[in-house]
Design an enzyme around this catalytic site. Structure first.
Site, PDB file in Angstrom:
ATOM      1  N   GLY A  11       0.920  -1.095  -0.053  1.00 11.89           N
ATOM      2  CA  GLY A  11      -0.001   0.009  -0.160  1.00 11.89           C
ATOM      3  C   GLY A  11       0.964   1.312   0.038  1.00 11.89           C
ATOM      4  O   GLY A  11       1.755   1.252  -0.883  1.00 11.89           O
ATOM      5  N   GLY A  14       4.659   1.041  -0.230  1.00 10.77           N
ATOM      6  CA  GLY A  14       5.405   0.722  -1.544  1.00 10.77           C
ATOM      7  C   GLY A  14       5.377  -0.772  -1.799  1.00 10.77           C
ATOM      8  O   GLY A  14       4.302  -1.395  -1.558  1.00 10.77           O
ATOM      9  N   THR A  37      -9.110   1.925  -4.833  1.00  9.59           N
ATOM     10  CA  THR A  37      -9.938   0.708  -5.491  1.00  9.59           C
ATOM     11  C   THR A  37      -8.754   0.405  -6.693  1.00  9.59           C
ATOM     12  O   THR A  37      -8.854   1.399  -7.661  1.00  9.59           O
ATOM     13  CB  THR A  37     -11.235   1.054  -5.938  1.00  9.59           C
ATOM     14  N   GLY A  40      -3.975  -2.391  -6.237  1.00 10.17           N
ATOM     15  CA  GLY A  40      -3.126  -3.378  -6.513  1.00 10.17           C
ATOM     16  C   GLY A  40      -3.016  -4.220  -7.996  1.00 10.17           C
ATOM     17  O   GLY A  40      -2.176  -4.507  -8.482  1.00 10.17           O
ATOM     18  N   ASP A  41      -4.358  -4.093  -8.471  1.00 13.71           N
ATOM     19  CA  ASP A  41      -4.350  -4.589  -9.769  1.00 13.71           C
ATOM     20  C   ASP A  41      -3.792  -3.683 -11.010  1.00 13.71           C
ATOM     21  O   ASP A  41      -3.094  -4.440 -11.710  1.00 13.71           O
ATOM     22  CB  ASP A  41      -5.947  -4.693 -10.213  1.00 13.71           C
ATOM     23  N   ARG A  74      -7.535   8.801  -8.541  1.00 15.20           N
ATOM     24  CA  ARG A  74      -8.557   9.131  -9.064  1.00 15.20           C
ATOM     25  C   ARG A  74      -9.861   8.059  -8.513  1.00 15.20           C
ATOM     26  O   ARG A  74      -9.297   7.094  -7.987  1.00 15.20           O
ATOM     27  CB  ARG A  74      -8.587   8.729 -10.852  1.00 15.20           C
ATOM     28  N   GLY A  76     -12.709   5.661  -8.696  1.00 17.75           N
ATOM     29  CA  GLY A  76     -13.370   4.459  -9.482  1.00 17.75           C
ATOM     30  C   GLY A  76     -12.293   3.275  -9.485  1.00 17.75           C
ATOM     31  O   GLY A  76     -11.168   3.340  -9.013  1.00 17.75           O
ATOM     32  N   SER A  80      -9.820   4.608 -13.339  1.00 18.18           N
ATOM     33  CA  SER A  80      -8.837   4.885 -12.476  1.00 18.18           C
ATOM     34  C   SER A  80      -7.355   4.489 -13.018  1.00 18.18           C
ATOM     35  O   SER A  80      -6.417   5.067 -12.720  1.00 18.18           O
ATOM     36  CB  SER A  80      -8.903   4.837 -10.932  1.00 18.18           C
TER      37      SER A  80
END
Length: 89
Positions: A11, A14, A37, A40-41, A74, A76, A80
């Site tokens: 997170g 880093g 949101t 991570g993806d 951003r 979303g 985002s």
């Protein structure tokens, strides 16, 4: 699994990468997070795409951290995710 590389996202702290020949951290960008949101993806997508394109682990992690840093600024999920031009520009 002697050739395995472990990538741990942390997170706002880093990412940490541990592999058979290297171990390093990449700090997160210091940004004002609006929505985490998809961060991570976004990181892993850019990381894996960079590795697939021939980048080393450190360069791939740095690119992923940059992309995730843009993403959290951003709101979303899909909207985002930054475009490659934004990350690489």
């Amino acid at each position: 699994y002697p050739g395995v590389r472990c990538v741990l996202t942390l997170g706002e702290h880093g990412v940490r990468v541990q592999g058979p020949d290297e171990s390093f951290g990449v700090p997160a960008l210091q940004v004002k997070a609006v929505d985490t949101t998809g961060a991570g993806d976004t990181f892993i997508g850019y990381y894996v795409a960079s590795i697939a394109a021939g980048a080393g682990a450190r360069a791939a992690a740095e690119r992923g951290v940059c992309a995730a840093g843009l993403c959290v600024q951003r709101a979303g999920a899909m909207d985002s995710i930054p475009r490659a031009e934004e990350v690489d520009g």
